[in-house]
Design a protein around this motif. Sequence first.
Motif, PDB file in Angstrom:
ATOM      1  N   ASP A   1      49.354  39.138  28.871  1.00 40.44           N
ATOM      2  CA  ASP A   1      50.014  38.499  30.010  1.00 40.44           C
ATOM      3  C   ASP A   1      49.370  38.870  31.345  1.00 40.44           C
ATOM      4  OD1 ASP A   1      51.670  36.877  28.681  1.00 40.44           O
ATOM      5  OD2 ASP A   1      53.433  38.178  28.784  1.00 40.44           O
TER       6      ASP A   1
ATOM      7  N   GLY B   1      49.158  37.206  35.040  1.00 42.95           N
ATOM      8  CA  GLY B   1      48.723  37.985  36.210  1.00 42.95           C
ATOM      9  C   GLY B   1      47.558  37.342  36.954  1.00 42.95           C
TER      10      GLY B   1
ATOM     11  N   CYS C   1      30.123  30.248  46.284  1.00 44.08           N
ATOM     12  CA  CYS C   1      30.883  29.110  45.742  1.00 44.08           C
ATOM     13  C   CYS C   1      31.081  27.989  46.758  1.00 44.08           C
ATOM     14  CB  CYS C   1      32.251  29.583  45.245  1.00 44.08           C
ATOM     15  SG  CYS C   1      32.130  30.935  44.080  1.00 44.08           S
TER      16      CYS C   1
ATOM     17  N   GLY D   1      36.448  41.849  36.593  1.00 41.82           N
ATOM     18  CA  GLY D   1      36.020  40.453  36.723  1.00 41.82           C
ATOM     19  C   GLY D   1      35.765  39.762  35.396  1.00 41.82           C
TER      20      GLY D   1
ATOM     21  N   PHE E   1      31.282  40.045  47.238  1.00 50.35           N
ATOM     22  CA  PHE E   1      30.750  39.569  45.958  1.00 50.35           C
ATOM     23  C   PHE E   1      29.315  39.159  46.228  1.00 50.35           C
ATOM     24  CE2 PHE E   1      29.437  35.973  43.507  1.00 50.35           C
ATOM     25  CZ  PHE E   1      30.006  36.063  42.260  1.00 50.35           C
TER      26      PHE E   1
ATOM     27  N   VAL F   1      30.939  42.886  42.490  1.00 49.52           N
ATOM     28  CA  VAL F   1      32.103  42.412  43.226  1.00 49.52           C
ATOM     29  C   VAL F   1      33.026  43.567  43.575  1.00 49.52           C
ATOM     30  CG1 VAL F   1      33.369  41.854  41.100  1.00 49.52           C
ATOM     31  CG2 VAL F   1      33.979  40.687  43.211  1.00 49.52           C
TER      32      VAL F   1
ATOM     33  N   GLY G   1      36.469  43.574  43.895  1.00 49.54           N
ATOM     34  CA  GLY G   1      37.476  42.577  43.529  1.00 49.54           C
ATOM     35  C   GLY G   1      38.652  42.446  44.480  1.00 49.54           C
ATOM     36  N   LYS G   2      39.320  43.571  44.720  1.00 47.87           N
ATOM     37  CA  LYS G   2      40.530  43.513  45.568  1.00 47.87           C
ATOM     38  C   LYS G   2      40.156  43.090  46.993  1.00 47.87           C
ATOM     39  CE  LYS G   2      44.069  45.282  43.061  1.00 47.87           C
ATOM     40  NZ  LYS G   2      43.781  44.981  41.713  1.00 47.87           N
TER      41      LYS G   2
ATOM     42  N   TYR H   1      39.185  36.400  51.027  1.00 52.06           N
ATOM     43  CA  TYR H   1      39.508  34.991  50.715  1.00 52.06           C
ATOM     44  C   TYR H   1      40.702  34.545  51.563  1.00 52.06           C
ATOM     45  CZ  TYR H   1      40.925  31.085  47.526  1.00 52.06           C
ATOM     46  OH  TYR H   1      41.295  29.876  46.984  1.00 52.06           O
TER      47      TYR H   1
ATOM     48  N   ARG I   1      45.604  32.011  39.607  1.00 50.14           N
ATOM     49  CA  ARG I   1      46.630  32.721  40.385  1.00 50.14           C
ATOM     50  C   ARG I   1      46.220  32.853  41.859  1.00 50.14           C
ATOM     51  NH1 ARG I   1      49.814  37.387  40.026  1.00 50.14           N
ATOM     52  NH2 ARG I   1      51.456  36.967  41.566  1.00 50.14           N
TER      53      ARG I   1
ATOM     54  N   TYR J   1      32.384  28.751  39.792  1.00 49.99           N
ATOM     55  CA  TYR J   1      31.865  28.986  41.143  1.00 49.99           C
ATOM     56  C   TYR J   1      31.840  27.701  41.992  1.00 49.99           C
ATOM     57  CZ  TYR J   1      30.163  33.663  39.549  1.00 49.99           C
ATOM     58  OH  TYR J   1      30.035  34.948  39.068  1.00 49.99           O
TER      59      TYR J   1
ATOM     60  N   SER K   1      31.922  33.597  48.757  1.00 51.76           N
ATOM     61  CA  SER K   1      31.837  35.014  49.138  1.00 51.76           C
ATOM     62  C   SER K   1      30.628  35.275  50.014  1.00 51.76           C
ATOM     63  CB  SER K   1      31.742  35.878  47.882  1.00 51.76           C
ATOM     64  OG  SER K   1      32.985  35.895  47.235  1.00 51.76           O
TER      65      SER K   1
HETATM   66  N1  CAA Z   1      51.998  40.769  32.828  1.00 55.20           N
HETATM   67  C1  CAA Z   1      51.973  39.987  33.934  1.00 55.20           C
HETATM   68  N2  CAA Z   1      51.224  40.300  35.046  1.00 55.20           N
HETATM   69  C2  CAA Z   1      50.459  41.401  35.000  1.00 55.20           C
HETATM   70  C3  CAA Z   1      50.437  42.256  33.872  1.00 55.20           C
HETATM   71  C4  CAA Z   1      51.242  41.890  32.744  1.00 55.20           C
HETATM   72  N3  CAA Z   1      51.270  42.629  31.650  1.00 55.20           N
HETATM   73  N4  CAA Z   1      49.594  43.276  34.124  1.00 55.20           N
HETATM   74  C5  CAA Z   1      49.106  43.068  35.383  1.00 55.20           C
HETATM   75  N5  CAA Z   1      49.628  41.960  35.897  1.00 55.20           N
HETATM   76  C6  CAA Z   1      49.392  41.365  37.217  1.00 55.20           C
HETATM   77  C7  CAA Z   1      49.272  42.409  38.324  1.00 55.20           C
HETATM   78  O1  CAA Z   1      50.550  42.818  38.769  1.00 55.20           O
HETATM   79  C8  CAA Z   1      48.496  41.622  39.356  1.00 55.20           C
HETATM   80  O2  CAA Z   1      49.375  40.773  40.024  1.00 55.20           O
HETATM   81  P1  CAA Z   1      49.346  40.687  41.637  1.00 55.20           P
HETATM   82  O3  CAA Z   1      47.981  40.120  41.967  1.00 55.20           O
HETATM   83  O4  CAA Z   1      50.468  39.772  41.973  1.00 55.20           O
HETATM   84  O5  CAA Z   1      49.493  42.063  42.162  1.00 55.20           O
HETATM   85  C9  CAA Z   1      47.572  40.745  38.512  1.00 55.20           C
HETATM   86  O6  CAA Z   1      48.104  40.756  37.187  1.00 55.20           O
HETATM   87  C10 CAA Z   1      46.147  41.255  38.438  1.00 55.20           C
HETATM   88  O7  CAA Z   1      46.203  42.591  38.064  1.00 55.20           O
HETATM   89  P2  CAA Z   1      45.301  43.669  38.810  1.00 55.20           P
HETATM   90  O8  CAA Z   1      45.437  43.510  40.288  1.00 55.20           O
HETATM   91  O9  CAA Z   1      45.533  44.996  38.226  1.00 55.20           O
HETATM   92  O10 CAA Z   1      43.872  43.102  38.307  1.00 55.20           O
HETATM   93  P3  CAA Z   1      42.476  43.740  38.416  1.00 55.20           P
HETATM   94  O11 CAA Z   1      42.341  44.594  39.607  1.00 55.20           O
HETATM   95  O12 CAA Z   1      42.151  44.351  37.112  1.00 55.20           O
HETATM   96  O13 CAA Z   1      41.587  42.412  38.612  1.00 55.20           O
HETATM   97  C11 CAA Z   1      40.584  41.031  40.290  1.00 55.20           C
HETATM   98  C12 CAA Z   1      41.873  41.407  39.581  1.00 55.20           C
HETATM   99  C13 CAA Z   1      40.173  42.195  41.201  1.00 55.20           C
HETATM  100  C14 CAA Z   1      40.786  39.791  41.140  1.00 55.20           C
HETATM  101  C15 CAA Z   1      39.480  40.778  39.231  1.00 55.20           C
HETATM  102  O14 CAA Z   1      39.858  39.727  38.388  1.00 55.20           O
HETATM  103  C16 CAA Z   1      38.124  40.489  39.826  1.00 55.20           C
HETATM  104  O15 CAA Z   1      37.392  41.372  40.277  1.00 55.20           O
HETATM  105  N6  CAA Z   1      37.713  39.187  39.785  1.00 55.20           N
HETATM  106  C17 CAA Z   1      36.426  38.741  40.277  1.00 55.20           C
HETATM  107  C18 CAA Z   1      36.405  38.581  41.787  1.00 55.20           C
HETATM  108  C19 CAA Z   1      37.237  37.397  42.236  1.00 55.20           C
HETATM  109  O16 CAA Z   1      37.459  36.455  41.522  1.00 55.20           O
HETATM  110  N7  CAA Z   1      37.670  37.461  43.516  1.00 55.20           N
HETATM  111  C20 CAA Z   1      38.423  36.347  44.094  1.00 55.20           C
HETATM  112  C21 CAA Z   1      38.089  36.149  45.552  1.00 55.20           C
HETATM  113  S1  CAA Z   1      36.302  35.993  45.735  1.00 55.20           S
HETATM  114  C22 CAA Z   1      36.008  34.350  45.306  1.00 55.20           C
HETATM  115  O17 CAA Z   1      36.893  33.550  45.248  1.00 55.20           O
HETATM  116  C23 CAA Z   1      34.587  33.963  44.996  1.00 55.20           C
HETATM  117  C24 CAA Z   1      34.426  33.876  43.525  1.00 55.20           C
HETATM  118  O18 CAA Z   1      34.508  32.787  42.947  1.00 55.20           O
HETATM  119  C25 CAA Z   1      34.122  35.100  42.797  1.00 55.20           C
END
Ligand code: CAA
Length: 388
Positions: free
Chosen positions: A31, A36, A111, A149, A185, A196, A198-199, A205, A238, A278, A309
């Motif tokens: 989930d 998430g 992107c 990621g 990124f 990346v 990530g946070k 964004y 999301r 992307y 990014s």
């Molecule tokens: N059930 C339901 N939800 C759950 C859960 C569970 N069991 N466990 C965790 N979650 C939720 C968390 O609460 C969190 O929700 P919120 O965002 O509402 O707080 C969500 O799932 C994600 O969990 P984490 O924050 O712990 O996730 P993470 O830190 O492991 O990874 C991320 C998230 C940093 C975005 C990661 O996916 C990542 O690095 N992605 C690549 C970078 C990216 O896509 N960035 C987006 C902006 S940059 C862009 O847009 C350019 C591009 O294309 C890359």
Amino acid sequence: MSVGIDEISFYTSNYFLDLQQLAEVRDIDVDKYYKGIGQEKMGMPAPDEDIVTMAANAAYPLIERVGAESVSTVMFATETGIDQSKSAGVYVHRLLGLSANCRVVELKQACYSATAAIQMACALVARQPEKRVLVIASDVARYDLDTPGEATQGCGAVAMLITANPRLVEIDPEVGNYTEDVMDFWRPNYRSTALVDGKYSTKIYLKSLKQAWEHFCTASSLAFNDFQHFCYHLPFTRMAQKAHKHLAKLNQSELSPEMLDLQVEDTLLYNRIIGNSYTASMYIGLVSLLENCKQNLEGKRVGFFSYGSGCVAEFFSGRVVAGYEQYLHSARHQAMLAARNAVSYEEYLRLYNEVEPTDGGVHERRRESTGRFRLASISHHKREYVAC
Ligand code: CAA
């Protein structure tokens, strides 16, 4: 005269990994992925498939209809280019049999570059309304294994014809832009996977959304409530939901869960099962909206937030044209998605670890992809593409 998207088609690989498989191996509650980050499956290219073959496969149905001679320019947007010098679009130009008098160029800014391509294409068409510009966005999203990621990988290409008096979406000339030199990124030339923060990337964004929106409001008389639907850049679905809540809050607008669904949900359906593509992802989101919205979209105003990014962002608007439903490729897209094959985690690793040869030898690729165009070999440092 209006200018905009006359026709749109997309393509993705026939292979995908269900994130349930990844969750089991990584010992993560599924989930987290399904809810998430809002992703269910991620597309993985076959070894005989890349940004060129996906692009040609996306564009072919459009060229089949309008004729190869009618395209005056190809703009190829990507951030996962296969050559530092030659545009991927030149390979596509040959595969599609386009005119020798057609200009071709590749554009890069993470992107975002497909949006730059569309705006440039609109400007070209405004100057010479009889011209037809083919904008293609094609990417393979790759992160290191066992990183946050990883579950947001994917692949896909989208092809759009930009013309005068378009049959799908008229694009308004007013835009809002935001550019800032940040490291959220990036992918240095020597790496095949992105780096990346990530946070931080999600924060940038949202900051860029605010800045681009505010700039848009200085240029356009449209307000938040004038839009019925919103297409956001979709690194994972999301992100769009969070972005939309953020934009509503900035505009002091009450956003009920029903309104959030109505304004954004239909744009997310394809990306949820393809993953990040992307440059192509926001435009695959547009296809998803046009093909899946139960309401008639005629005359509806759509807001677009494009984010790349690094970073460059743009907010712009469009209006859906009467009769658009007749010109969609819904049946073909849905058949393509339904015919994909799920791979096991071991298969995923095989696809992930496929290396690009660098020794200049002869390396044939056996047929695994199911599209019309494929990468047949990499020989003497040259990529050989064929039509099947
Ligand atoms: N059930 C339901 N939800 C759950 C859960 C569970 N069991 N466990 C965790 N979650 C939720 C968390 O609460 C969190 O929700 P919120 O965002 O509402 O707080 C969500 O799932 C994600 O969990 P984490 O924050 O712990 O996730 P993470 O830190 O492991 O990874 C991320 C998230 C940093 C975005 C990661 O996916 C990542 O690095 N992605 C690549 C970078 C990216 O896509 N960035 C987006 C902006 S940059 C862009 O847009 C350019 C591009 O294309 C890359």
